[in-house]
Write an enzyme that holds these catalytic residues in place. Structure first.
Site, PDB file in Angstrom:
ATOM      1  N   HIS A 195       0.811  -1.219   0.000  1.00 60.35           N
ATOM      2  CA  HIS A 195       0.000   0.000   0.000  1.00 60.35           C
ATOM      3  C   HIS A 195       0.848   1.274   0.000  1.00 60.35           C
ATOM      4  O   HIS A 195       0.327   2.351  -0.258  1.00 60.35           O
ATOM      5  CB  HIS A 195      -1.022  -0.014   1.142  1.00 60.35           C
ATOM      6  CG  HIS A 195      -0.479   0.261   2.511  1.00 60.35           C
ATOM      7  ND1 HIS A 195      -0.272  -0.721   3.443  1.00 60.35           N
ATOM      8  CD2 HIS A 195      -0.098   1.412   3.104  1.00 60.35           C
ATOM      9  CE1 HIS A 195       0.209  -0.182   4.553  1.00 60.35           C
ATOM     10  NE2 HIS A 195       0.319   1.116   4.376  1.00 60.35           N
TER      11      HIS A 195
ATOM     12  N   ASP B 177      -0.032  -7.543   1.495  1.00 58.25           N
ATOM     13  CA  ASP B 177       0.427  -6.161   1.603  1.00 58.25           C
ATOM     14  C   ASP B 177       1.959  -6.047   1.595  1.00 58.25           C
ATOM     15  O   ASP B 177       2.546  -5.307   2.379  1.00 58.25           O
ATOM     16  CB  ASP B 177      -0.164  -5.489   2.850  1.00 58.25           C
ATOM     17  CG  ASP B 177      -0.248  -3.971   2.696  1.00 58.25           C
ATOM     18  OD1 ASP B 177       0.383  -3.444   1.744  1.00 58.25           O
ATOM     19  OD2 ASP B 177      -0.937  -3.329   3.498  1.00 58.25           O
TER      20      ASP B 177
ATOM     21  N   SER C  87       4.659   2.465   7.810  1.00 58.55           N
ATOM     22  CA  SER C  87       4.301   1.379   6.906  1.00 58.55           C
ATOM     23  C   SER C  87       5.495   0.906   6.112  1.00 58.55           C
ATOM     24  O   SER C  87       6.200   1.710   5.501  1.00 58.55           O
ATOM     25  CB  SER C  87       3.240   1.839   5.920  1.00 58.55           C
ATOM     26  OG  SER C  87       1.990   1.530   6.397  1.00 58.55           O
TER      27      SER C  87
END
Lengths: 461, 740
Positions: free
Chosen positions: A90, A120, A201
């Protein structure tokens, strides 16, 4: 609970150069005195910190009814000498270019080798930056074995929270096998209380040995010390596939499973083996094989499948996803007390999200319907294109179109795929002579609606 | 905090001073045209200023009510524990005239008079009493115990001319105390054709240019042609006065006289927990259940024949349908009554006593018109607090106004409540009856005889009530019906989208659709429906419907449409179950309900009636007649079954639900209509609007199957019951096991 992906919207970079000497860490953390503990942390950090990267991709987005690009911030970790790096899917989803900041303040760019939306995870390859004296190859970090983690052990989260590169926070592992409903059906999560924020992230979760045991991916919307990371063993499996094929090829059976013991739904079945079939998709291999909702699966290709709890499901889904495509697999199951064997030939799962397209003059974006991303639309129209975003003010909005309207035809020409849409759109807008109006037939609430879209107005960007 | 409070006080006082000035403002403006010069003004003030005394009226609450429900000013004075100040005219040392305060006397605790002239230290107000009311003039008479110092009796001179030549002398109350002002009548004149008047402030002393006393203004309006006795002092002084003490003695007799005419009516509604309450409850009483739905009302009714009663209670369609039982209370007795009909033009309905008659119904023969300034006694039974309270008051016809639907009718000085009878002061004969008017739409002409709460009233002569009874114009939509018919829906059998300007233009129907303003484009015609029988087709544009015997058609324009896209967003994204449940329950059913604007309207017109439908086909106007019939059952009308043990309500699958889930006519299942919070079903995460396909392996085709099955299961002891449910939604299913 509501979890969110941790990419940061802001790109506020502060350059920090830290030099830390490596110290060996052999003493277990639990037994260490304060001074030793500091050393252990220091040592572990210094192993991974140089491999930490700040990832700033320029990405495109279609949600707002318009193709927009913006730079966002995330984290990553270099995993090999030749510059392979792991981050979240992402973070680099729909990236056009990817800028990367290295630990020593040098900037480079990266290209995407492959990505897997389901877990992911994305794999990048960094371009070698200008050499500075003394530095040779890329500093890189090693993966640890995430199956050997225990709750309560110390971990560090590294990354670039809110775009602040090279940041580290400390915590303990809160759970080694967290199941999050609706988040990744092929992997469990590591939960830790090491503080992470948007921008973390794709950054590594590091144990006291200085090994990467997870990739930080999700945080909680309402704050609080809860972060979720993809376990390293999942990551290693995925990046091997990505390095080889540029994608993760999964098989699809059309089975939806549920555990025998579901505390959340207060639903408990007797028995301690097998996994329950909740649902079988229409026109799926499982349906063709004769599997029905309510069946209890025992063996898949000779391997036991025991879905006693939610936490057991990702492994079974992974097993199903890894089934060979070329030959049928034998499945042993119980139906109404009788054991039987069926033979199932899976099909490739394919894409889990449709592609986007911008209809610029009409001030809207459209997307292909996908079985996995938009199951509700897929329920009505198996192959088609729907309105993803509408700009306000804008021509599509003026015409009365809404998000999730399925476009059946334009000026009588049928639309089945995004290619049809592209072709028809280009044909219409390039025709300078025609009246700047189109007639759309749209599927909404089970009915075919008519709309006239007048695109003679040019709305400001 | 302290500072804020004191600031607040200051503000209130300031407002009050401002109000005092506003009262004088009109006079000052009027004086510009032909007011007296400064010398005359000075002389008038010197000569008569002392006659304008300050009357202090102290207020109190009564029977749990606060005074001044209609006036903020009065309410403020009450809350601030200050008296209301009124300028009165001292016509002799003990008698003061003041305008009718339009305040019920029960709210007045005491009255005091502050003498005028230069204030002296230690000067106390003189205690006074409200003696009574002039019968012909809307004014009150105040008497003091001790004489007011410095007052000589006023000698009013006979005055034949109009008020135009008069000088006015008024008193306002400002920061420095009483402020006198002078002016003249008639800054402007007003006329309606019926009457011609000058606008004045109430409470002005009128004197001639030679400074002789002429009269007093009791209202804000001086009629120039009729009723000069409202303001000429000589006539007022000579006119009859009704003493309040005498009136109080009369009250009981009046209440007794009116008792057989004004009855207490109690009605009971069938309760439906899913229905929202839309009942009007302005002058009657509605008791509500905890879920908000009313299940009874208490109102007043007029006994118009020995066995018929007009009930002063407005019914909405939903409530009318659920009206189950009516009883008439006479003293301790309760008589059952049946519903006859709800009036189309009035918010009232007629009921008939079953098997009994009551003595002494109202005499409806009189058609004697009410005269302007005629005093009347108003009698009403107020049920707004849940008990009956008889109210008797003195009122007056002050005006004739052009009211709702252009009817010219008398207006009362004090706004009555619906259900008020007007009686003659002397003979106590029935003069009029007050009913609330039904307004068909908010955009219609607004009556001037209308309260701030939006109630339209009509004062009807008894003979007019007789006419209403004879004509029996009932609203067929407002009729009680059994529970299983309550949700019946008439349908045309089409799905539609509203036309837009662009669509109208593309089809060349801009003119008949008025540029896309009106018109519903047919998207789908259901087989076997009235629309199919009438030959309607996809693409037709429906323009209007007209009821048989009604001259005007109703244009069709759609309101908002379905909420499906919201549903898709909820289902499509990764929303956690518990949140999704909340969202689904509050968003309502995801499918397109056939209870759309068009079908709702046809349902209101009613089964068995005919409407003429005007529509466009290929741009050409066509007409057809549609016989209104009931549509097939839909989600709302479909019978339901609630399992209290599980906390789940299910309904049979109906056509629109099947269409939404793409289920065939014979596909099994019942649809989850409601899941109770905290119930077994809620804990198992059963979601509203899912399809329950099977239970314990038994396929469910209708709610009775589920009812039977649960009946079997519930033979087991609580805690030992086991239920395995298969739920389905959009092609995805899951299995639940509930132990309860």
């Amino acid at each position: 609970m509501n979890v969110q992906k941790l990419r940061s919207p802001a790109v506020a970079v502060t350059f920090l150069t830290l030099f830390v000497s490596p110290v060996s860490a052999a003493i277990p953390a639990e037994a260490a005195s304060t001074g030793d503990f500091r050393k252990i942390i220091e040592a572990a950090k210094s192993k991974v910190f140089p491999a930490l990267i700040y990832v700033a991709p320029l990405v495109e987005e279609f949600q707002s009814g318009k193709r927009e690009t913006h730079e966002q911030g995330g984290s990553g970790v270099i995993i090999s000498e030749d510059g392979y790096a792991v981050t979240n899917w992402h973070v680099v989803e729909k990236a056009i270019t990817i800028r990367v900041l290295l630990h020593d303040g040098r900037m480079t760019t990266a290209r995407k080798i492959g990505e897997d939306q389901e877990t992911d995870i994305a794999l990048l390859k960094l371009r070698e930056p200008k050499k500075i004296a003394g530095s040779t190859a890329f500093p890189w970090a090693e993966f640890g074995d995430s199956d050997r983690l225990t709750e309560g052990q110390f971990v560090m989260a590294m990354g670039a929270p809110w775009g602040l590169s090279r940041s580290v926070s400390l915590g303990i592992l809160s759970s080694t096998s967290r199941y999050l409903s609706g988040q990744s059906q092929y992997s469990l999560w590591l939960q830790s209380d090491a503080s992470i924020n948007p921008g973390n992230s794709g950054g590594p979760l590091v144990d006291t040995d200085g090994k990467v045991v997870g990739i930080n991916t999700l945080g909680t919307v309402s704050g609080g010390d809860m972060g979720f990371a993809v376990p390293s063993n999942t990551v290693v499996r995925i990046i091997n596939d990505l390095r080889e094929n540029g994608e993760v090829r999964r098989s699809w059976t059309g089975l939806h499973l549920q555990p025998l013991n579901d505390f959340d739904r207060n639903t408990f079945f007797e028995g301690d083996r097998g996994v329950l079939v909740a649902s079988v998709d229409k026109d799926s291999p499982a349906l063709k094989a004769g599997i029905r909702s309510g069946d209890l699966l025992l063996l898949v290709g000779g391997k036991e499948v025991n879905g006693l709890h939610h936490e057991n499901l990702p492994a079974i889904n992974t097993l199903l996803g890894d089934l060979p495509l070329d030959e049928p697999v034998k499945i042993r199951l119980i139906r109404e007390g009788k054991e039987m064997t069926v033979s199932l030939k899976p099909r490739p799962k394919g894409k889990v999200e449709g592609e986007d397209f911008e209809c610029k003059d009409w001030n809207m974006t459209v997307k292909a319907i996908n079985e996995f991303a938009t199951p509700t639309l897929y329920f009505y129209v198996k192959q088609g294109v729907y309105v993803q975003g509408i700009r306000r003010p804008g021509n599509a909005s003026d015409a009365g179109l809404r998000r999730f309207d399925i476009i059946l035809s334009i000026d009588g020409k049928e639309i089945k795929t995004l290619k049809d849409m592209d072709r028809i759109y280009q044909g219409i807008v390039s025709d300078e002579k025609r009246e700047r109006k189109i007639r759309l037939e749209v599927f909404r609430s089970g009915l075919r609606y008519q709309f006239i879209l007048d695109y003679s107005t040019r709305y400001k960007e | 905090m302290e500072a804020i409070i004191s600031l607040n006080r200051l503000f209130l006082r300031y407002c009050w001073i401002l109000l005092g000035w506003i009262a004088c403002g009109g006079l000052l403006a009027g004086s510009e045209s032909a007011g007296p010069g400064p010398q005359v003004a000075r002389k008038a003030m010197d000569q008569y200023g002392d006659h304008l005394v300050t009357v202090q009226v102290w207020l109190r609450s009564s029977e749990g009510e606060k005074p001044g429900s209609g006036s903020r000013w009065v309410r403020d004075e009450y809350e601030e524990k200050r008296p209301v100040l009124v300028a009165g005219l001292a016509v002799d040392p003990r008698t003061i005239w003041i305008p009718d305060l339009e305040l019920e006397r029960r709210f007045i605790s005491r009255v005091e008079v502050q003498a005028s002239g230069k204030p002296r230290a230690g000067q106390k107000p003189i205690p006074a009493t409200l003696l009574g009311t002039f019968l012909k003039t809307p004014g009150w008479m105040v008497k003091t115990g001790d004489p007011i110092p410095g007052i000589q009796p006023l000698q009013f001179i006979p005055w034949e001319k109009g008020p135009g030549d008069l000088i006015t002398l008024g008193a306002g109350f400002g920061r420095g105390g009483r402020i006198l002002s002078t002016g003249s009548v008639g800054g402007g004149y007003f006329g309606t054709g019926n009457s011609f008047w000058a606008q004045v402030a109430p409470g002005l002393f009128l004197v001639s240019r030679k400074l002789q006393p002429v009269g007093f203004t009791f209202t804000g309006k001086i009629g120039l042609e009729e009723a000069p006795d409202i303001w000429r002092g000589g006539e007022i002084a000579a006119g009859p006065v009704l003493e309040f003490s005498a009136f109080d003695r009369m009250k009981e007799a009046i209440t007794r006289k009116a008792a057989p005419w004004v009855l207490t009516v109690r009605g009971f509604f069938r309760s439906e927990e899913d229905l929202e309450d839309r009942m009007s409850r302005r002058y009657s009483y509605v008791r509500r259940r905890r879920d908000g739905s009313p299940n009874e009302f208490l109102a007043s009714g007029y006994l118009v024949t020995p066995n018929r009663i007009i009930v002063n209670h407005g019914l909405e369609r939903e409530n009318a349908m659920r009206l189950e039982r009516i009883e008439i209370r006479v003293g301790e007795k309760r008589h059952p009554a049946r519903f006859v009909g709800a009036y189309r033009r009035f918010r009232a309905f007629l009921v008939e006593l079953e098997g009994v008659t009551l003595p002494g119904p109202m005499d409806l023969s009189s058609a004697e018109p009410l005269r302007l300034s005629q005093p009347v006694i108003d009698v009403s039974a107020d049920h707004s607090t849940g008990r009956r309270r008889d109210r008797v008051g003195l009122n007056r016809i002050t005006d004739y106004v052009q009211a709702y639907r252009g009817v010219v009718e008398p207006a009362l000085q004090r706004f009555p409540r619906p259900g008020t009878l007007l009686l003659g002061v002397e003979d106590r004969k029935l003069l009029g009856v007050v009913l609330e008017v039904t307004r068909e739409s908010q955009d219609e002409y607004q009556s001037s005889f209308r309260s701030s709460t939006g109630v339209d009233l009509r004062v009807l002569l008894p003979a007019e009530i007789q006419e209403i009874l004879d004509r029996a114009e009932y609203d067929t939509r407002l009729t009680p019906c059994p529970a299983d018919r309550e949700k019946d829906m008439v349908w045309l059998g089409v799905d539609y989208q509203s036309i837009t300007r662009e669509l109208a233009r593309s089809q060349g129907v801009e003119i008949p659709t008025r540029g896309g303003e009106i018109g519903l484009m047919v998207l789908n015609v259901h087989a076997g429906s009235p629309a199919a029988r009438a030959g309607l087709a996809v693409g037709d544009v429906l323009l209007s419907i007209r009821e048989e015997e009604e001259p005007d058609p109703l244009e069709l324009r759609s309101r908002s449409e379905s909420r499906e896209s919201m549903f898709l967003e909820m289902m499509g994204e990764d929303v956690p179950d518990e949140m999704r449940m909340e969202m689904l329950a509050s968003a309502g059913p995801p499918w397109r309900s056939p209870r759309n604007f068009l079908n709702e309207r046809l349902t209101q017109i009613g089964v068995g009636r005919r409407v003429e439908l005007t529509y466009l086909r290929n741009g050409k106007e066509r007409k057809c007649w549609i016989d209104l019939v009931l549509g097939p059952p839909d989600f709302e009308s479909s019978p339901k079954y609630k399992s209290a043990g599980l906390g789940i309500t299910v309904k049979n699958l109906t056509h629109e639900v099947r269409a939404f889930y793409r289920l065939r006519e014979d596909s099994p299942g019942v649809v989850v209509a409601k899941v109770e919070r905290g119930s077994k079903a809620a804990i198992a995460k059963v979601l509203p609007y899912e399809i329950l396909v099977s239970a314990n392996g038994k396929v469910l085709h209708q709610i009775d199957d589920f009812r039977e099955l649960l009946g079997e299961v519930e033979k087991t002891a609580p805690g030992e019951r086991l239920l395995e449910l298969k739920l389905e939604r959009m092609g995805k299913s899951r299995i639940l096991r509930i132990r309860y």
